[in-house]
Design an enzyme around this catalytic site. Structure first.
Site, PDB file in Angstrom:
ATOM      1  N   ARG A  39       0.831  -1.208   0.000  1.00 32.23           N
ATOM      2  CA  ARG A  39       0.000   0.000   0.000  1.00 32.23           C
ATOM      3  C   ARG A  39       0.863   1.254   0.000  1.00 32.23           C
ATOM      4  NH1 ARG A  39      -4.781   0.138   4.271  1.00 32.23           N
ATOM      5  NH2 ARG A  39      -5.695  -1.227   2.681  1.00 32.23           N
ATOM      6  N   GLU A  55      -3.100  -8.105  -5.071  1.00 34.55           N
ATOM      7  CA  GLU A  55      -4.481  -8.553  -5.286  1.00 34.55           C
ATOM      8  C   GLU A  55      -4.533 -10.008  -5.746  1.00 34.55           C
ATOM      9  OE1 GLU A  55      -7.307  -7.312  -4.519  1.00 34.55           O
ATOM     10  OE2 GLU A  55      -6.564  -5.381  -3.802  1.00 34.55           O
ATOM     11  N   THR A  61      -6.636 -15.976   0.320  1.00 36.90           N
ATOM     12  CA  THR A  61      -5.518 -16.054   1.251  1.00 36.90           C
ATOM     13  C   THR A  61      -5.544 -14.840   2.176  1.00 36.90           C
ATOM     14  OG1 THR A  61      -4.264 -17.040  -0.589  1.00 36.90           O
ATOM     15  CG2 THR A  61      -3.029 -16.528   1.383  1.00 36.90           C
ATOM     16  N   TYR A 100      -3.520 -22.530  -4.040  1.00 33.92           N
ATOM     17  CA  TYR A 100      -4.274 -22.088  -5.218  1.00 33.92           C
ATOM     18  C   TYR A 100      -3.315 -21.739  -6.356  1.00 33.92           C
ATOM     19  CZ  TYR A 100      -8.045 -21.855  -1.824  1.00 33.92           C
ATOM     20  OH  TYR A 100      -8.958 -22.174  -0.856  1.00 33.92           O
ATOM     21  N   TYR A 138     -13.498  -8.502 -10.244  1.00 33.55           N
ATOM     22  CA  TYR A 138     -13.098  -7.901  -8.970  1.00 33.55           C
ATOM     23  C   TYR A 138     -11.680  -7.346  -9.048  1.00 33.55           C
ATOM     24  CZ  TYR A 138     -10.851  -7.357  -4.556  1.00 33.55           C
ATOM     25  OH  TYR A 138     -10.089  -6.820  -3.547  1.00 33.55           O
ATOM     26  N   ASP A 156     -14.735  -7.240  -2.186  1.00 31.80           N
ATOM     27  CA  ASP A 156     -14.165  -8.492  -1.709  1.00 31.80           C
ATOM     28  C   ASP A 156     -14.986  -9.001  -0.520  1.00 31.80           C
ATOM     29  OD1 ASP A 156     -13.496  -6.816   0.387  1.00 31.80           O
ATOM     30  OD2 ASP A 156     -11.351  -7.281   0.356  1.00 31.80           O
ATOM     31  N   CYS A 218     -16.968   1.774  14.953  1.00 34.86           N
ATOM     32  CA  CYS A 218     -17.265   1.880  13.523  1.00 34.86           C
ATOM     33  C   CYS A 218     -17.778   3.268  13.164  1.00 34.86           C
ATOM     34  CB  CYS A 218     -18.313   0.827  13.144  1.00 34.86           C
ATOM     35  SG  CYS A 218     -18.754   0.857  11.394  1.00 34.86           S
ATOM     36  N   CYS A 224     -26.175   1.826  11.023  1.00 30.99           N
ATOM     37  CA  CYS A 224     -26.043   0.455  10.536  1.00 30.99           C
ATOM     38  C   CYS A 224     -27.327  -0.298  10.862  1.00 30.99           C
ATOM     39  CB  CYS A 224     -24.848  -0.235  11.194  1.00 30.99           C
ATOM     40  SG  CYS A 224     -24.688  -1.976  10.723  1.00 30.99           S
TER      41      CYS A 224
END
Length: 372
Positions: A39, A55, A61, A100, A138, A156, A218, A224
């Site tokens: 990032r 990604e 994972t 994978y 995605y 995701d 949050c 929410c």
């Protein structure tokens, strides 16, 4: 109107243009964003290569598992051109243990395509990205938003959970995906699309967790819907999983001094191109005697020894049980066609999937085995 239809209508609110949710989300992100090796720091431009690589690795994972692999990859191949020039065998070896493995083959194919067809520069649109090997809807949206700030919202598992709770989406996954995608898009800020997406990912990973979400922390605590109902841990709704039938087989570990016999799996299919010890077919209901008939043909082997216990492994679509047999070969025994001897000391450099690592560890454990 049926109860189900009524619930669906409730889960499709029309938000006003002045909704404060995108702003609240970014304010929270600016204070609590995770530090991740792929990032970009605040104010810095994202590197499309690092975004893409992360990604692909993060599919199926965890962040914790991916971190060390990501660091190894960028140290070995610092940009997509370097990765595109690498051999598939080298990429599979570096990927070994992450699981994978079709992702590793697609990763290499995509790097080759970007290098050869795009001069080492990733396309900056979802459409262009989706034309590359291994990049689905995605992943294309994630790269477009995070690396190029395109106004799109990738969804995701973390984002699905946040959105399904925020709006109390009653429909079950995977049927609910289009609705969740539509609702997630309402949380996009007019600018900083990539930060909006990463903020939702972070919120799901650190606050809106699958169990015992920290709702008091949050930014969406006030509106929410699931929290207001006290049902947040019941979302997202999911259809019961269908587990595949147990498959059974045998693995044959042959040693020649300090070497072990291995082969490469076919390029296509499960664990394609990875390294394995010889073995039987993996079939539902297969008897041990049938599996053992598929031993590799080598002359002068010692008697096969069956190891106590079995090796178990769970793939996405089925669980697997392997009986392990061991035998010793004479010093000058040649490997059968399509197989090779490799030093046990260098097995860590082979592209061994986790199931094969378990098999070899079980075989080389010097506890007593049962003769057969």
């Amino acid at each position: 109107m049926s109860r189900r239809s009524a619930l669906k209508v409730k889960s499709e609110p029309v938000l006003p243009e002045t909704s404060s949710r995108p702003t609240l989300l970014l304010q929270w992100y600016d204070r609590h964003r995770r530090r991740l090796p792929w990032r970009a720091a605040p104010g810095e431009a994202s590197d499309p290569y690092r975004v893409w690589l992360s990604e692909i690795m993060l599919q199926q994972t965890t962040v914790k598992a991916v971190g060390p692999y990501f660091e190894k990859f960028v140290a070995r191949w610092p940009d997509v051109t370097a990765l595109g020039r690498a051999s598939l065998d080298d990429v599979l070896r570096m990927w070994a243990g992450l699981g994978y493995y079709s992702r590793a083959r697609n990763l290499h194919a995509c790097a080759v395509a970007v290098t050869r067809e795009h001069g080492g520069t990733f396309p900056d649109t979802e459409e262009g990205l989706r034309a590359l090997p291994g990049i689905g809807p995605y992943t294309a949206a994630a790269i477009a938003a995070i690396a190029f700030d395109r106004h799109t919202m990738p969804v995701d598992g973390n984002i699905e959970r946040v959105v399904s709770r925020l709006f109390a989406v009653e429909d079950e996954l995977p049927q609910a995906k289009p609705l969740i995608q539509q609702l997630a898009a309402t949380l996009l800020a007019n600018s900083r699309a990539g930060d909006s997406a990463q903020a939702l990912m972070d919120l799901g990973a650190s606050i809106c967790t699958p169990k015992k979400p920290a709702c008091s922390l949050c930014p969406f605590i006030e509106d929410c819907t699931a929290r207001a109902q006290g049902t947040q841990e019941t979302f997202p709704r999911k259809a019961p999983k269908k587990s595949g039938a147990l498959r059974r087989g045998a693995a044959f570990v042959v040693t020649r001094g300090d070497e072990v016999l291995v082969r490469s799996r076919p390029e296509k299919g499960l664990l394609g191109g990875m390294t394995e010890v010889p073995g039987s077919d993996w079939l539902a209901g297969q008897e041990d005697a049938t599996a053992k008939q598929q031993t590799p043909e080598l002359k002068g082997l010692s008697r096969w020894q069956r190891k106590v216990g079995v090796v178990t492994h769970v793939f996405t679509h089925f669980p697997l049980e392997l009986v392990v047999y061991t035998a010793k070969a004479e010093a000058r025994t040649c490997a059968p066609a399509g197989m090779r001897w490799v030093p046990i000391a260098t097995l860590a450099d082979e592209a061994l999937p986790n199931v094969m690592r378990k098999v070899i560890a079980h075989a080389l454990d010097h506890s007593s085995g049962a003769s057969s």
